[in-house]
Design a protein around this motif. Structure first.
Motif, PDB file in Angstrom:
ATOM      1  N   LYS A 176       8.806  -7.295   5.835  1.00  0.00           N
ATOM      2  CA  LYS A 176       9.245  -8.505   5.135  1.00  0.00           C
ATOM      3  C   LYS A 176       8.069  -9.218   4.468  1.00  0.00           C
ATOM      4  O   LYS A 176       8.221  -9.850   3.433  1.00  0.00           O
ATOM      5  CB  LYS A 176       9.927  -9.483   6.101  1.00  0.00           C
ATOM      6  CG  LYS A 176      11.334  -9.127   6.471  1.00  0.00           C
ATOM      7  CD  LYS A 176      11.891 -10.245   7.343  1.00  0.00           C
ATOM      8  CE  LYS A 176      13.316 -10.009   7.728  1.00  0.00           C
ATOM      9  NZ  LYS A 176      13.844 -11.116   8.561  1.00  0.00           N
ATOM     10  N   MET A 177       6.895  -9.124   5.087  1.00  0.00           N
ATOM     11  CA  MET A 177       5.679  -9.737   4.543  1.00  0.00           C
ATOM     12  C   MET A 177       5.071  -8.906   3.418  1.00  0.00           C
ATOM     13  O   MET A 177       4.045  -9.280   2.861  1.00  0.00           O
ATOM     14  CB  MET A 177       4.633  -9.910   5.650  1.00  0.00           C
ATOM     15  CG  MET A 177       4.955 -10.946   6.687  1.00  0.00           C
ATOM     16  SD  MET A 177       3.628 -10.955   7.943  1.00  0.00           S
ATOM     17  CE  MET A 177       3.986 -12.475   8.797  1.00  0.00           C
ATOM     18  N   ALA A 178       5.690  -7.755   3.133  1.00  0.00           N
ATOM     19  CA  ALA A 178       5.208  -6.828   2.101  1.00  0.00           C
ATOM     20  C   ALA A 178       3.842  -6.241   2.455  1.00  0.00           C
ATOM     21  O   ALA A 178       3.045  -5.928   1.578  1.00  0.00           O
ATOM     22  CB  ALA A 178       5.188  -7.492   0.720  1.00  0.00           C
ATOM     23  N   ARG A 179       3.597  -6.084   3.752  1.00  0.00           N
ATOM     24  CA  ARG A 179       2.373  -5.417   4.198  1.00  0.00           C
ATOM     25  C   ARG A 179       2.566  -3.918   4.035  1.00  0.00           C
ATOM     26  O   ARG A 179       3.674  -3.400   4.219  1.00  0.00           O
ATOM     27  CB  ARG A 179       2.061  -5.768   5.659  1.00  0.00           C
ATOM     28  CG  ARG A 179       1.831  -7.230   5.877  1.00  0.00           C
ATOM     29  CD  ARG A 179       0.539  -7.666   5.247  1.00  0.00           C
ATOM     30  NE  ARG A 179       0.514  -9.119   5.098  1.00  0.00           N
ATOM     31  CZ  ARG A 179      -0.473  -9.779   4.553  1.00  0.00           C
ATOM     32  NH1 ARG A 179      -1.509  -9.136   4.080  1.00  0.00           N
ATOM     33  NH2 ARG A 179      -0.432 -11.073   4.447  1.00  0.00           N
ATOM     34  N   LYS A 180       1.514  -3.232   3.721  1.00  0.00           N
ATOM     35  CA  LYS A 180       1.590  -1.787   3.441  1.00  0.00           C
ATOM     36  C   LYS A 180       1.208  -0.946   4.651  1.00  0.00           C
ATOM     37  O   LYS A 180       0.839   0.209   4.506  1.00  0.00           O
ATOM     38  CB  LYS A 180       0.672  -1.425   2.261  1.00  0.00           C
ATOM     39  CG  LYS A 180       0.933  -2.230   1.012  1.00  0.00           C
ATOM     40  CD  LYS A 180       2.286  -1.919   0.423  1.00  0.00           C
ATOM     41  CE  LYS A 180       2.445  -2.654  -0.894  1.00  0.00           C
ATOM     42  NZ  LYS A 180       3.797  -3.047  -1.178  1.00  0.00           N
ATOM     43  N   TYR A 181       1.269  -1.511   5.838  1.00  0.00           N
ATOM     44  CA  TYR A 181       0.908  -0.795   7.051  1.00  0.00           C
ATOM     45  C   TYR A 181       1.918  -1.128   8.137  1.00  0.00           C
ATOM     46  O   TYR A 181       2.647  -2.123   8.056  1.00  0.00           O
ATOM     47  CB  TYR A 181      -0.504  -1.157   7.516  1.00  0.00           C
ATOM     48  CG  TYR A 181      -0.723  -2.651   7.649  1.00  0.00           C
ATOM     49  CD1 TYR A 181      -0.412  -3.313   8.830  1.00  0.00           C
ATOM     50  CD2 TYR A 181      -1.224  -3.404   6.590  1.00  0.00           C
ATOM     51  CE1 TYR A 181      -0.589  -4.671   8.951  1.00  0.00           C
ATOM     52  CE2 TYR A 181      -1.405  -4.764   6.701  1.00  0.00           C
ATOM     53  CZ  TYR A 181      -1.087  -5.403   7.880  1.00  0.00           C
ATOM     54  OH  TYR A 181      -1.253  -6.759   7.997  1.00  0.00           O
TER      55      TYR A 181
END
Length: 181
Positions: free
Chosen positions: A12-17
């Protein structure tokens, strides 16, 4: 910065990990640099975060053993994707989660600093302590603040300090020697 220990929240935070990728990176770092000091940023109360998801963050913090963390309560930022999400975690819950996280980070930080008791660390002397003009302040190679009795002629110098009184965020010690560079 890890931001969260839960994969759904990270997405949801658009983190790529993912949590697993983050922990694998930490494992590799600790293997390559055994005495590494790790810090992070964490947001609590992100839209939709459940108690179980928050507990994933607590367990990740415990597993990594961060020496410190910048912790924040989620607040909408205009122009970000999260600003359009329903902010459905109450302020009371956010504050309670933040306090639990702070307590955990403080406990771990104190334990890490306590492990330095009696050890000699290298310190770059920055100047007089802001709170006590009779003390000097410097930082270790891992950015830990150290206070010790000294004189202004050691500012800018590397010195060895034996840690005598570790606290949660700072260390107190006694000068052992100056380091020849």
């Amino acid at each position: 910065p890890v931001q969260s220990g839960n994969n759904e929240i990270l997405k949801k935070m658009a983190r790529k990990y993912t949590r697993e990728q983050y922990l694998e990176l930490v494992r590799k770092i600790k293997e390559a640099i055994p005495d590494v000091v790790l810090t992070t940023d964490i947001i609590v109360g992100f839209p939709g975060e459940t108690e179980e998801q928050f507990e994933d963050t607590l367990s990740l913090v415990e597993e990594v053993g961060f020496d410190s963390a910048y912790t924040f309560i989620y607040s909408p930022r205009h122009g970000t994707p999260a600003a359009g999400m329903e902010d459905n975690v109450s302020e009371e819950e956010k504050k309670e989660r933040l306090q639990r996280l702070i307590n955990l980070v403080q406990r771990i930080g104190r334990e890490k600093n306590e492990a330095l008791r009696g050890k000699v660390v290298e310190v770059l002397v920055e100047g007089p302590s802001k709170n006590n003009p009779d003390m000097m302040t410097g930082r270790t190679r891992t950015n830990k603040i150290v206070h010790f009795k000294g004189t202004e002629d050691c500012i800018g110098q590397l010195i060895h300090v034996k840690i005598t009184e570790p606290q949660t965020w700072t260390l107190y010690g006694e000068v052992v020697t100056k380091v020849e560079v």
